[in-house]
Design a protein around this motif. Structure first.
Motif, PDB file in Angstrom:
ATOM      1  N   ASP A  93       0.822  -1.207   0.000  1.00  0.00           N
ATOM      2  CA  ASP A  93       0.000   0.000   0.000  1.00  0.00           C
ATOM      3  C   ASP A  93       0.861   1.265   0.000  1.00  0.00           C
ATOM      4  O   ASP A  93       0.333   2.375  -0.111  1.00  0.00           O
ATOM      5  CB  ASP A  93      -0.915   0.026   1.220  1.00  0.00           C
ATOM      6  N   THR A  94       2.164   1.107   0.134  1.00  0.00           N
ATOM      7  CA  THR A  94       3.066   2.248   0.138  1.00  0.00           C
ATOM      8  C   THR A  94       2.986   2.996  -1.188  1.00  0.00           C
ATOM      9  O   THR A  94       3.153   2.407  -2.258  1.00  0.00           O
ATOM     10  CB  THR A  94       4.509   1.795   0.388  1.00  0.00           C
ATOM     11  N   ALA A  95       2.712   4.288  -1.107  1.00  0.00           N
ATOM     12  CA  ALA A  95       2.542   5.113  -2.306  1.00  0.00           C
ATOM     13  C   ALA A  95       2.284   6.553  -1.888  1.00  0.00           C
ATOM     14  O   ALA A  95       2.063   6.831  -0.705  1.00  0.00           O
ATOM     15  CB  ALA A  95       1.376   4.606  -3.155  1.00  0.00           C
ATOM     16  N   VAL A  96       2.294   7.422  -2.876  1.00  0.00           N
ATOM     17  CA  VAL A  96       1.772   8.770  -2.673  1.00  0.00           C
ATOM     18  C   VAL A  96       0.278   8.719  -2.995  1.00  0.00           C
ATOM     19  O   VAL A  96      -0.112   8.251  -4.071  1.00  0.00           O
ATOM     20  CB  VAL A  96       2.479   9.799  -3.560  1.00  0.00           C
ATOM     21  N   TYR A  97      -0.525   9.185  -2.081  1.00  0.00           N
ATOM     22  CA  TYR A  97      -1.976   9.160  -2.232  1.00  0.00           C
ATOM     23  C   TYR A  97      -2.463  10.554  -2.626  1.00  0.00           C
ATOM     24  O   TYR A  97      -2.125  11.554  -1.965  1.00  0.00           O
ATOM     25  CB  TYR A  97      -2.644   8.703  -0.940  1.00  0.00           C
ATOM     26  N   TYR A  98      -3.263  10.593  -3.688  1.00  0.00           N
ATOM     27  CA  TYR A  98      -3.758  11.852  -4.231  1.00  0.00           C
ATOM     28  C   TYR A  98      -5.267  11.929  -4.096  1.00  0.00           C
ATOM     29  O   TYR A  98      -5.983  10.986  -4.443  1.00  0.00           O
ATOM     30  CB  TYR A  98      -3.396  11.986  -5.704  1.00  0.00           C
ATOM     31  N   CYS A  99      -5.728  13.062  -3.629  1.00  0.00           N
ATOM     32  CA  CYS A  99      -7.160  13.342  -3.588  1.00  0.00           C
ATOM     33  C   CYS A  99      -7.609  13.830  -4.966  1.00  0.00           C
ATOM     34  O   CYS A  99      -6.881  14.566  -5.644  1.00  0.00           O
ATOM     35  CB  CYS A  99      -7.411  14.423  -2.534  1.00  0.00           C
ATOM     36  N   ASN A 100      -8.804  13.441  -5.362  1.00  0.00           N
ATOM     37  CA  ASN A 100      -9.349  13.826  -6.657  1.00  0.00           C
ATOM     38  C   ASN A 100     -10.779  14.327  -6.487  1.00  0.00           C
ATOM     39  O   ASN A 100     -11.556  13.753  -5.716  1.00  0.00           O
ATOM     40  CB  ASN A 100      -9.327  12.621  -7.607  1.00  0.00           C
ATOM     41  N   LEU A 101     -11.091  15.380  -7.197  1.00  0.00           N
ATOM     42  CA  LEU A 101     -12.456  15.913  -7.223  1.00  0.00           C
ATOM     43  C   LEU A 101     -12.864  16.103  -8.672  1.00  0.00           C
ATOM     44  O   LEU A 101     -12.098  16.652  -9.468  1.00  0.00           O
ATOM     45  CB  LEU A 101     -12.516  17.249  -6.467  1.00  0.00           C
ATOM     46  N   ARG A 102     -14.059  15.658  -9.010  1.00  0.00           N
ATOM     47  CA  ARG A 102     -14.626  15.919 -10.336  1.00  0.00           C
ATOM     48  C   ARG A 102     -15.883  16.755 -10.136  1.00  0.00           C
ATOM     49  O   ARG A 102     -16.782  16.375  -9.382  1.00  0.00           O
ATOM     50  CB  ARG A 102     -14.965  14.618 -11.056  1.00  0.00           C
ATOM     51  N   GLY A 103     -15.893  17.902 -10.793  1.00  0.00           N
ATOM     52  CA  GLY A 103     -17.040  18.772 -10.617  1.00  0.00           C
ATOM     53  C   GLY A 103     -17.025  19.952 -11.554  1.00  0.00           C
ATOM     54  O   GLY A 103     -16.215  20.018 -12.489  1.00  0.00           O
ATOM     55  N   ARG A 104     -17.941  20.882 -11.276  1.00  0.00           N
ATOM     56  CA  ARG A 104     -18.076  22.090 -12.096  1.00  0.00           C
ATOM     57  C   ARG A 104     -17.847  23.325 -11.246  1.00  0.00           C
ATOM     58  O   ARG A 104     -18.389  23.425 -10.147  1.00  0.00           O
ATOM     59  CB  ARG A 104     -19.474  22.141 -12.715  1.00  0.00           C
ATOM     60  N   ARG A 105     -17.060  24.245 -11.774  1.00  0.00           N
ATOM     61  CA  ARG A 105     -16.821  25.494 -11.056  1.00  0.00           C
ATOM     62  C   ARG A 105     -18.007  26.433 -11.185  1.00  0.00           C
ATOM     63  O   ARG A 105     -18.309  27.195 -10.264  1.00  0.00           O
ATOM     64  CB  ARG A 105     -15.564  26.171 -11.578  1.00  0.00           C
ATOM     65  N   LEU A 106     -18.680  26.395 -12.336  1.00  0.00           N
ATOM     66  CA  LEU A 106     -19.816  27.274 -12.615  1.00  0.00           C
ATOM     67  C   LEU A 106     -20.924  26.428 -13.212  1.00  0.00           C
ATOM     68  O   LEU A 106     -20.653  25.344 -13.745  1.00  0.00           O
ATOM     69  CB  LEU A 106     -19.404  28.378 -13.577  1.00  0.00           C
ATOM     70  N   PRO A 107     -22.178  26.909 -13.175  1.00  0.00           N
ATOM     71  CA  PRO A 107     -23.281  26.096 -13.702  1.00  0.00           C
ATOM     72  C   PRO A 107     -23.102  25.696 -15.161  1.00  0.00           C
ATOM     73  O   PRO A 107     -23.563  24.630 -15.575  1.00  0.00           O
ATOM     74  CB  PRO A 107     -24.505  27.004 -13.521  1.00  0.00           C
ATOM     75  N   TRP A 108     -22.453  26.550 -15.957  1.00  0.00           N
ATOM     76  CA  TRP A 108     -22.297  26.290 -17.376  1.00  0.00           C
ATOM     77  C   TRP A 108     -20.939  25.680 -17.715  1.00  0.00           C
ATOM     78  O   TRP A 108     -20.621  25.486 -18.884  1.00  0.00           O
ATOM     79  CB  TRP A 108     -22.474  27.583 -18.178  1.00  0.00           C
ATOM     80  N   SER A 109     -20.119  25.397 -16.705  1.00  0.00           N
ATOM     81  CA  SER A 109     -18.791  24.824 -16.945  1.00  0.00           C
ATOM     82  C   SER A 109     -18.893  23.354 -17.279  1.00  0.00           C
ATOM     83  O   SER A 109     -19.808  22.657 -16.834  1.00  0.00           O
ATOM     84  CB  SER A 109     -17.901  24.990 -15.711  1.00  0.00           C
ATOM     85  N   ASN A 110     -17.932  22.880 -18.050  1.00  0.00           N
ATOM     86  CA  ASN A 110     -17.782  21.446 -18.239  1.00  0.00           C
ATOM     87  C   ASN A 110     -17.206  20.838 -16.962  1.00  0.00           C
ATOM     88  O   ASN A 110     -16.540  21.507 -16.165  1.00  0.00           O
ATOM     89  CB  ASN A 110     -16.835  21.147 -19.400  1.00  0.00           C
ATOM     90  N   GLU A 111     -17.439  19.544 -16.788  1.00  0.00           N
ATOM     91  CA  GLU A 111     -16.836  18.872 -15.651  1.00  0.00           C
ATOM     92  C   GLU A 111     -15.322  18.863 -15.806  1.00  0.00           C
ATOM     93  O   GLU A 111     -14.803  18.665 -16.908  1.00  0.00           O
ATOM     94  CB  GLU A 111     -17.341  17.436 -15.549  1.00  0.00           C
ATOM     95  N   ALA A 112     -14.632  19.101 -14.706  1.00  0.00           N
ATOM     96  CA  ALA A 112     -13.182  19.075 -14.709  1.00  0.00           C
ATOM     97  C   ALA A 112     -12.697  18.242 -13.527  1.00  0.00           C
ATOM     98  O   ALA A 112     -13.443  18.027 -12.555  1.00  0.00           O
ATOM     99  CB  ALA A 112     -12.614  20.489 -14.629  1.00  0.00           C
ATOM    100  N   TYR A 169      -9.785  17.800 -10.544  1.00  0.00           N
ATOM    101  CA  TYR A 169      -8.822  18.555  -9.747  1.00  0.00           C
ATOM    102  C   TYR A 169      -8.088  17.576  -8.837  1.00  0.00           C
ATOM    103  O   TYR A 169      -8.671  16.575  -8.394  1.00  0.00           O
ATOM    104  CB  TYR A 169      -9.540  19.629  -8.925  1.00  0.00           C
ATOM    105  N   TRP A 170      -6.819  17.920  -8.550  1.00  0.00           N
ATOM    106  CA  TRP A 170      -5.964  17.017  -7.783  1.00  0.00           C
ATOM    107  C   TRP A 170      -5.319  17.739  -6.604  1.00  0.00           C
ATOM    108  O   TRP A 170      -4.981  18.926  -6.702  1.00  0.00           O
ATOM    109  CB  TRP A 170      -4.851  16.456  -8.672  1.00  0.00           C
ATOM    110  N   GLY A 171      -5.136  16.990  -5.529  1.00  0.00           N
ATOM    111  CA  GLY A 171      -4.357  17.497  -4.429  1.00  0.00           C
ATOM    112  C   GLY A 171      -2.869  17.325  -4.696  1.00  0.00           C
ATOM    113  O   GLY A 171      -2.471  16.770  -5.716  1.00  0.00           O
ATOM    114  N   GLN A 172      -2.063  17.776  -3.755  1.00  0.00           N
ATOM    115  CA  GLN A 172      -0.614  17.734  -3.947  1.00  0.00           C
ATOM    116  C   GLN A 172      -0.027  16.358  -3.624  1.00  0.00           C
ATOM    117  O   GLN A 172       1.120  16.085  -3.969  1.00  0.00           O
ATOM    118  CB  GLN A 172       0.057  18.801  -3.071  1.00  0.00           C
ATOM    119  N   GLY A 173      -0.798  15.523  -2.975  1.00  0.00           N
ATOM    120  CA  GLY A 173      -0.338  14.184  -2.632  1.00  0.00           C
ATOM    121  C   GLY A 173       0.191  14.104  -1.214  1.00  0.00           C
ATOM    122  O   GLY A 173       0.768  15.062  -0.696  1.00  0.00           O
ATOM    123  N   THR A 174      -0.029  12.950  -0.597  1.00  0.00           N
ATOM    124  CA  THR A 174       0.493  12.704   0.742  1.00  0.00           C
ATOM    125  C   THR A 174       1.112  11.305   0.768  1.00  0.00           C
ATOM    126  O   THR A 174       0.521  10.350   0.262  1.00  0.00           O
ATOM    127  CB  THR A 174      -0.601  12.865   1.818  1.00  0.00           C
TER     128      THR A 174
END
Length: 121
Positions: free
Chosen positions: A89-108, A110-115
């Motif tokens: 299980d040893t690794a750098v773990y990254y948080c990920n979010l998929r979402g929209r910044r604005l109502p008309w935005s495409n889904e994008a 986003y990543w954390g810096q890793g831990t």
């Protein structure tokens, strides 16, 4: 901008537990999913667990029964409880979010810096 700040990594012995946290902040209109990926040296980044806002939570086969993902939607925070940790299980773990910044935005995505998570005796 969307910022993801992770915490909770560290060194743990085999069989031990860790809890990772990731808090999202910034301009977010809607979140479709939050999750965790990991990358070990020499390997590609791989999915660990993902929790859609609507839908079924998904886990990598290698962590099923040992890891649990959860979310606090009021805080835009995702957690990863990791039990019975193994050296693999040893690794750098990254948080990920998929979402929209604005109502008309495409889904994008986003990543954390890793831990760093290190499982070793």
């Amino acid at each position: 901008q969307v910022q993801l700040v992770e915490s909770g990594g560290g060194l743990v012995q085999p069989g031990g537990s860790l809890r990772l946290s990731c808090a999202a902040s910034g301009s977010i209109f809607s979140i479709n999913a939050m999750g965790w990926y990991r990358q070990a040296p020499g390997n590609q980044r791989e999915l660990v667990a993902t929790m859609p806002t609507r839908g079924t939570t998904d886990y990598a086969d290698s962590v099923k029964g040992r890891f649990t993902i959860s979310r606090d939607n009021a805080k835009n925070t995702v957690y990863l409880q990791m039990n019975s940790l193994k050296p693999e299980d040893t690794a750098v773990y990254y948080c990920n979010l998929r979402g929209r910044r604005l109502p008309w935005s495409n889904e994008a995505a986003y990543w954390g810096q890793g831990t760093q998570v290190t499982v070793s005796s």
